[in-house]
Design a protein around this motif. Sequence first.
Motif, mmCIF file in Angstrom:
data_model
loop_
_atom_site.group_PDB
_atom_site.id
_atom_site.type_symbol
_atom_site.label_atom_id
_atom_site.label_comp_id
_atom_site.label_asym_id
_atom_site.label_seq_id
_atom_site.Cartn_x
_atom_site.Cartn_y
_atom_site.Cartn_z
ATOM 1 N N ILE A 16 -5.473 -11.947 1.341
ATOM 2 C CA ILE A 16 -5.429 -13.019 2.332
ATOM 3 C C ILE A 16 -4.586 -12.698 3.559
ATOM 4 N N SER A 17 -3.705 -11.696 3.487
ATOM 5 C CA SER A 17 -2.692 -11.518 4.529
ATOM 6 C C SER A 17 -3.100 -10.538 5.618
ATOM 7 N N HIS A 18 -2.596 -10.791 6.819
ATOM 8 C CA HIS A 18 -2.692 -9.819 7.914
ATOM 9 C C HIS A 18 -1.514 -8.838 7.865
ATOM 10 N N ARG A 19 -0.331 -9.368 7.597
ATOM 11 C CA ARG A 19 0.858 -8.547 7.426
ATOM 12 C C ARG A 19 1.565 -8.960 6.145
ATOM 13 N N VAL A 20 2.403 -8.049 5.631
ATOM 14 C CA VAL A 20 3.117 -8.308 4.378
ATOM 15 C C VAL A 20 4.583 -7.941 4.554
ATOM 16 N N ALA A 21 5.458 -8.806 4.039
ATOM 17 C CA ALA A 21 6.888 -8.525 3.967
ATOM 18 C C ALA A 21 7.301 -8.570 2.499
ATOM 19 N N VAL A 22 8.129 -7.618 2.078
ATOM 20 C CA VAL A 22 8.553 -7.509 0.683
ATOM 21 C C VAL A 22 10.033 -7.869 0.596
ATOM 22 N N MET A 23 10.366 -8.774 -0.349
ATOM 23 C CA MET A 23 11.743 -9.220 -0.508
ATOM 24 C C MET A 23 12.338 -8.701 -1.814
ATOM 25 N N LEU A 24 13.602 -8.336 -1.739
ATOM 26 C CA LEU A 24 14.369 -7.911 -2.907
ATOM 27 C C LEU A 24 15.799 -8.388 -2.739
ATOM 28 N N ARG A 25 16.265 -9.164 -3.694
ATOM 29 C CA ARG A 25 17.657 -9.633 -3.715
ATOM 30 C C ARG A 25 18.081 -10.269 -2.389
ATOM 31 N N GLY A 26 17.192 -11.102 -1.870
ATOM 32 C CA GLY A 26 17.536 -11.877 -0.698
ATOM 33 C C GLY A 26 17.355 -11.181 0.632
ATOM 34 N N ARG A 27 16.809 -9.974 0.629
ATOM 35 C CA ARG A 27 16.581 -9.235 1.880
ATOM 36 C C ARG A 27 15.125 -8.787 1.973
ATOM 37 N N ILE A 28 14.657 -8.601 3.200
ATOM 38 C CA ILE A 28 13.350 -7.978 3.416
ATOM 39 C C ILE A 28 13.558 -6.474 3.478
ATOM 40 N N ILE A 29 12.892 -5.749 2.573
ATOM 41 C CA ILE A 29 13.112 -4.307 2.484
ATOM 42 C C ILE A 29 11.951 -3.498 3.045
ATOM 43 N N GLU A 30 10.792 -4.134 3.219
ATOM 44 C CA GLU A 30 9.629 -3.432 3.766
ATOM 45 C C GLU A 30 8.719 -4.440 4.431
ATOM 46 N N GLU A 31 8.141 -4.055 5.554
ATOM 47 C CA GLU A 31 7.240 -4.952 6.282
ATOM 48 C C GLU A 31 6.235 -4.131 7.068
ATOM 49 N N GLY A 32 4.995 -4.592 7.116
ATOM 50 C CA GLY A 32 3.966 -3.887 7.871
ATOM 51 C C GLY A 32 2.617 -4.539 7.672
ATOM 52 N N ASP A 33 1.559 -3.876 8.168
ATOM 53 C CA ASP A 33 0.229 -4.445 8.001
ATOM 54 C C ASP A 33 -0.147 -4.431 6.526
ATOM 55 N N ALA A 34 -0.984 -5.379 6.126
ATOM 56 C CA ALA A 34 -1.271 -5.608 4.714
ATOM 57 C C ALA A 34 -1.873 -4.381 4.040
ATOM 58 N N GLU A 35 -2.777 -3.691 4.720
ATOM 59 C CA GLU A 35 -3.441 -2.535 4.123
ATOM 60 C C GLU A 35 -2.431 -1.452 3.754
ATOM 61 N N THR A 36 -1.485 -1.179 4.646
ATOM 62 C CA THR A 36 -0.509 -0.117 4.407
ATOM 63 C C THR A 36 0.459 -0.496 3.298
ATOM 64 N N VAL A 37 1.040 -1.685 3.397
ATOM 65 C CA VAL A 37 2.079 -2.078 2.440
ATOM 66 C C VAL A 37 1.517 -2.232 1.032
ATOM 67 N N THR A 38 0.264 -2.708 0.909
ATOM 68 C CA THR A 38 -0.295 -2.950 -0.420
ATOM 69 C C THR A 38 -1.069 -1.758 -0.979
ATOM 70 N N SER A 39 -1.225 -0.696 -0.195
ATOM 71 C CA SER A 39 -1.936 0.494 -0.673
ATOM 72 C C SER A 39 -1.022 1.705 -0.786
ATOM 73 N N THR A 40 -0.225 1.941 0.254
ATOM 74 C CA THR A 40 0.671 3.105 0.264
ATOM 75 C C THR A 40 2.076 2.668 0.667
ATOM 76 N N PRO A 41 2.738 1.842 -0.152
ATOM 77 C CA PRO A 41 4.071 1.361 0.208
ATOM 78 C C PRO A 41 5.089 2.486 0.238
#
Length: 283
Positions: free
Chosen positions: A217-242
């Motif tokens: 569903i997403s255009h972009r994705v942000a990943v959270m760990l322990r209260g911080r955003i550690i990775e962010e980018g377009d959905a295809e990249t983050v969910t395929s080759t993080p």
Amino acid sequence: MTAPLLEVSHLDVAYPVKGWRRPDFPALRDVSLAIETGETLGLVGESGSGKTTLGRAILGLAPVTAGDIAFQGAQIARLPRSARRALSKDIQVIFQDPYSSLNPAMTVSDILAEPLTAGGASRADAHRRVRELLDRVGLPADAARRLPREFSGGQRQRIAIARALARGPKLIVCDEVVSALDLTTQARVLDLLIELQENTGVAYLFISHDLSVVRHISHRVAVMLRGRIIEEGDAETVTSTPAEPYTQRLLLASPVADPVEQAARRAHYDSLPPIAAPKVVEK
């Protein structure tokens, strides 16, 4: 350049902890992100990562310790209750459990008409809008006369979506909206959200622990760990080759039907290094 629809800047949220002189618990630390009009930002992380707290802070339901939240260029992090109530026309939410978020004693018609009449619409206009909303989310007209318990989980979530759409919001916070549904119903609800976005231009902050759902569903994705955003980018990249090992773990944790591939994914998961303390994504 115009400002983003929503912009979160260096946000901190801390909750008090019981006990004499015990420090507050930092639920969010230096979180920054932006959402454009008509865009879906997927926010993914395991339970306790802070993603729901971020959604609650945007909705005015969690105390902001530091930083700012801007909606259409105006600061909203510390609005008084009356101003926050007025903002509900533009910022809405869909919760994880549609049954507990719907009043079981009210008919669907009354549930959907309530935000409209509270916003000043006449009863006739409200019920006309209710019929439009039910048609838009794919429910029959006679659903208006029924109670929430008479519907399946997927249908109840459609009612919750209709309620969120009632006043034509610009942003909807979707908090684990399909995690309680079976896979077939999940796909239908996700497709409905995409269709509604294409037709209305609404933006979503889509909160989930499931990378495969976020990718759909997403255009972009942000990943959270322990209260911080550690990775962010377009959905295809983050969910395929993080890039981050933690995001790779989230990806590999999703099961696949092929036992050989599943065994390879499990071996890859076990080979990843331990999760270190999160670092802040540079903006």
